[in-house]
Motif scaffolding. Structure first.
Motif, short mmCIF file in Angstrom:
data_model
loop_
_atom_site.label_atom_id
_atom_site.label_comp_id
_atom_site.label_asym_id
_atom_site.label_seq_id
_atom_site.Cartn_x
_atom_site.Cartn_y
_atom_site.Cartn_z
N LEU A 120 34.25 41.33 90.64
CA LEU A 120 33.89 42.31 91.66
C LEU A 120 33.03 41.67 92.74
O LEU A 120 33.20 41.93 93.93
CB LEU A 120 33.15 43.48 91.02
CG LEU A 120 32.75 44.62 91.94
CD1 LEU A 120 33.97 45.23 92.60
CD2 LEU A 120 31.97 45.67 91.17
N PRO A 137 27.82 42.37 93.25
CA PRO A 137 28.01 43.79 93.54
C PRO A 137 26.68 44.52 93.57
O PRO A 137 25.70 44.11 92.94
CB PRO A 137 28.89 44.27 92.39
CG PRO A 137 28.62 43.31 91.28
CD PRO A 137 28.39 41.99 91.95
N ALA A 182 28.94 49.42 94.63
CA ALA A 182 29.93 49.56 93.56
C ALA A 182 29.64 50.76 92.68
O ALA A 182 30.55 51.47 92.25
CB ALA A 182 29.97 48.29 92.72
#
Length: 262
Positions: A120, A137, A182
């Motif tokens: 991510l 993130p 996120a």
């Protein structure tokens, strides 16, 4: 999903990691030593490399140095998966060029989620036109109690993520408008804008953001309605332990990564 290269000389470890990754929809590749791992990465750049530190012939430090020196592979996250557990070993591994650290023996319940945090991060920080650097993130904590924000931030201090804080719903929305987040974790009982109202607005404007609630509420009617409608992804009761919080945030980051790849 992602292509993940495992550089590990222990077949049992490779088998377990590959099984877990495949079960979560990823493609697992492997190499038993540094030279073959580097060759594999150069032939077909993976999305992430999980590398043992104590490899035969060529150490993990030499492997990560070679990967980071290759322009095509420099931004591929490389994680140390190692049994090193003495004080200062984590810092040594990170100083040696690795992007992260996962201890052996691995925890099957959390291994993939730990890796996906770095996937991510790579997605969020992918180089754009004109350059840039990858960032981990971000998770946004929202609570009108500054002590609670400090406690939660401290619990997440060792995780590979950026912890952002807001003291109210409007402050959180302003922050979300300026940078991607996120996961949002918010309280319910806040003055001016309740947590469920905040998450409804986040769901409309930022649907990929995972929306969590952490509250001490006894009346859960509004929260349960938000869960049923999909405006909130999960609710957790206060107090929460550091281990439990980290586990839940890792799972949320995994969900966020899945949403970004849809």
């Amino acid at each position: 999903m992602a292509r993940i290269l495992i550089i590990e000389d222990n077949p049992a470890n490779v088998e377990l990691m590959a099984f877990l990754l495949t079960a979560h929809g990823h493609t697992a590749l492997s190499a038993p030593d540094g030279p073959r791992g580097i060759a594999s990465a150069r032939a077909a750049p993976p999305d992430l490399v999980a590398c043992d530190v104590n490899l035969p012939g060529m150490s993990g430090y030499d492997v990560v140095a070679a990967l980071k020196a290759d322009a095509r592979l420099a931004r591929v996250p490389v994680l140390a998966v190692t049994a090193l557990a003495m004080a200062g070993d984590r810092e040594k591994v990170l100083a040696g060029g690795f992007d992260g650290y996962i201890s052996k023996p691995i925890e099957p319940e959390s291994f993939v989620a730990e890796l996906e945090v770095f996937l991510l991060a790579a997605d969020a920080g992918a180089v754009q036109a004109g350059g840039g650097t990858a960032q981990p993130p971000a998770i946004l904590l929202v609570d009108d109690d500054p002590f609670m924000l400090a406690v939660l931030s401290d619990m997440l201090g060792d995780e590979p993520l950026r912890v952002l804080c807001a003291a109210s719903g409007p402050e959180a929305l302003d922050l979300l408008a300026r940078e991607p987040v996120a996961v949002i974790l918010c309280d319910q009982a806040m003055p001016g804008m309740r947590g469920t109202e905040l998450l409804a607005r986040v769901a409309a404007a930022h649907p990929d953001t995972v929306r969590l609630m952490l509250s001490g509420q006894h009346d859960l009617a509004e929260i349960e309605a938000a869960l049923r409608s999909g405006l909130a992804d999960a609710h957790y009761a206060k107090p929460v332990s550091a281990a439990s919080l980290r586990e839940r945030i890792r799972a949320a980051l995994e969900l966020a990564a899945q949403r970004q790849r849809r």
